[in-house]
Enzyme design. Structure first.
Site, PDB file in Angstrom:
ATOM      1  N   ASP A   1       1.186  -1.052  -0.063  1.00  0.00           N
ATOM      2  CA  ASP A   1       0.266  -0.117  -0.171  1.00  0.00           C
ATOM      3  C   ASP A   1       0.908   1.743   0.168  1.00  0.00           C
ATOM      4  OD1 ASP A   1       0.966   0.367   2.818  1.00  0.00           O
ATOM      5  OD2 ASP A   1      -1.294   0.490   4.066  1.00  0.00           O
TER       6      ASP A   1
ATOM      7  N   HIS B   1       9.788 -23.216   9.108  1.00  0.00           N
ATOM      8  CA  HIS B   1       8.688 -24.485  10.065  1.00  0.00           C
ATOM      9  C   HIS B   1       7.716 -24.546   9.276  1.00  0.00           C
ATOM     10  CE1 HIS B   1      11.412 -24.615  13.914  1.00  0.00           C
ATOM     11  NE2 HIS B   1      11.867 -25.143  12.547  1.00  0.00           N
TER      12      HIS B   1
ATOM     13  N   THR C   1       2.767  -1.282   8.911  1.00  0.00           N
ATOM     14  CA  THR C   1       3.072  -2.622   9.793  1.00  0.00           C
ATOM     15  C   THR C   1       3.072  -3.841   9.847  1.00  0.00           C
ATOM     16  OG1 THR C   1       0.849  -3.092  10.552  1.00  0.00           O
ATOM     17  CG2 THR C   1       1.658  -0.669  12.037  1.00  0.00           C
TER      18      THR C   1
ATOM     19  N   CYS D   1       3.039  -3.280   4.153  1.00  0.00           N
ATOM     20  CA  CYS D   1       2.689  -1.816   5.120  1.00  0.00           C
ATOM     21  C   CYS D   1       3.277  -1.206   6.159  1.00  0.00           C
ATOM     22  CB  CYS D   1       0.983  -2.104   5.252  1.00  0.00           C
ATOM     23  SG  CYS D   1       1.006  -3.871   6.038  1.00  0.00           S
TER      24      CYS D   1
ATOM     25  N   HIS E   1       6.840 -31.165  10.793  1.00  0.00           N
ATOM     26  CA  HIS E   1       7.010 -29.989  10.346  1.00  0.00           C
ATOM     27  C   HIS E   1       5.565 -29.852   8.980  1.00  0.00           C
ATOM     28  CE1 HIS E   1       9.159 -27.599  13.010  1.00  0.00           C
ATOM     29  NE2 HIS E   1      10.348 -28.077  12.205  1.00  0.00           N
TER      30      HIS E   1
HETATM   31  C1  RB5 Z   1      -1.973   2.759   6.304  1.00  0.00           C
HETATM   32  O1  RB5 Z   1      -2.878   3.861   7.223  1.00  0.00           O
HETATM   33  C2  RB5 Z   1      -2.075   1.868   7.221  1.00  0.00           C
HETATM   34  O2  RB5 Z   1      -2.606   0.969   8.243  1.00  0.00           O
HETATM   35  C3  RB5 Z   1      -1.258   0.137   6.997  1.00  0.00           C
HETATM   36  O3  RB5 Z   1       0.144   0.759   6.206  1.00  0.00           O
HETATM   37  C4  RB5 Z   1      -0.685  -1.050   7.503  1.00  0.00           C
HETATM   38  O4  RB5 Z   1      -0.519  -0.984   8.502  1.00  0.00           O
HETATM   39  C5  RB5 Z   1      -1.934  -1.657   7.751  1.00  0.00           C
HETATM   40  O5  RB5 Z   1      -1.985  -2.843   8.818  1.00  0.00           O
END
Ligand code: RB5
Length: 146
Positions: free
Chosen positions: A8, A98, A67, A65, A134
């Site tokens: 994203d 694994h 996180t 993304c 596994h």
């Molecule tokens: C976008 O602001 C953020 O929510 C996205 O990149 C991600 O971290 C979502 O899990």
């Protein structure tokens, strides 16, 4: 080896760095977007890369993304996908050995570019161990999809 990439807006700069890093090493990269820092929902990109891996068009996927968490939650909804959100190289290695993870999810706001590229290198170069215990556990995970 063909690797599907998705991101994203939060992961876009890291995806671009990973694309160059992998291409420089001779990997075939399938870039499924996004293609700018304009705000987008991450779900269609997780789906595109996950479906490419599930269909066998790509061997592995890497999703970026902010996180790595939204991408991993979304990608794991796709039949046949085992997506692992990693921020350290040991996890990136063990989830291949694994869990036979086939998608790596990275948080661009969590992991710096140099460290993320190291995780990418570990993930794409580590094979599944093939150990019976596994394989048995992965079969149990797959059974949850039915
Ligand atoms: C976008 O602001 C953020 O929510 C996205 O990149 C991600 O971290 C979502 O899990």
């Amino acid at each position: 080896m063909t690797i599907a990439l998705g991101a994203d807006h939060g992961g876009y700069p890291l995806k671009e760095a990973i694309k160059k890093h992998l291409a420089d090493q001779g990997y075939t990269v399938r870039d499924l977007g996004t293609h700018s820092t304009d705000s987008v929902d991450y779900i269609p990109y997780a789906a595109a890369a996950g479906k490419s891996v599930a269909a066998g068009e790509s061997d592995l996927g890497i999703l970026c993304c902010g996180t790595g968490l939204g991408m991993s939650i979304a990608a794991n909804k796709i039949h046949g996908i085992r997506a692992a959100c990693c921020a350290d190289w040991f996890s990136a290695q063990k989830t291949r050995e694994h869990n036979d993870a086939n998608v790596l999810c990275l948080g661009a706001r969590v992991t710096g570019e140099d460290a993320a590229l190291t995780l990418v290198d570990v993930f794409v170069s580590t094979p599944f161990s093939g150990d019976e215990r596994h394989a048995r556990r992965i079969a149990q995970i797959s059974a949850l999809e039915k």
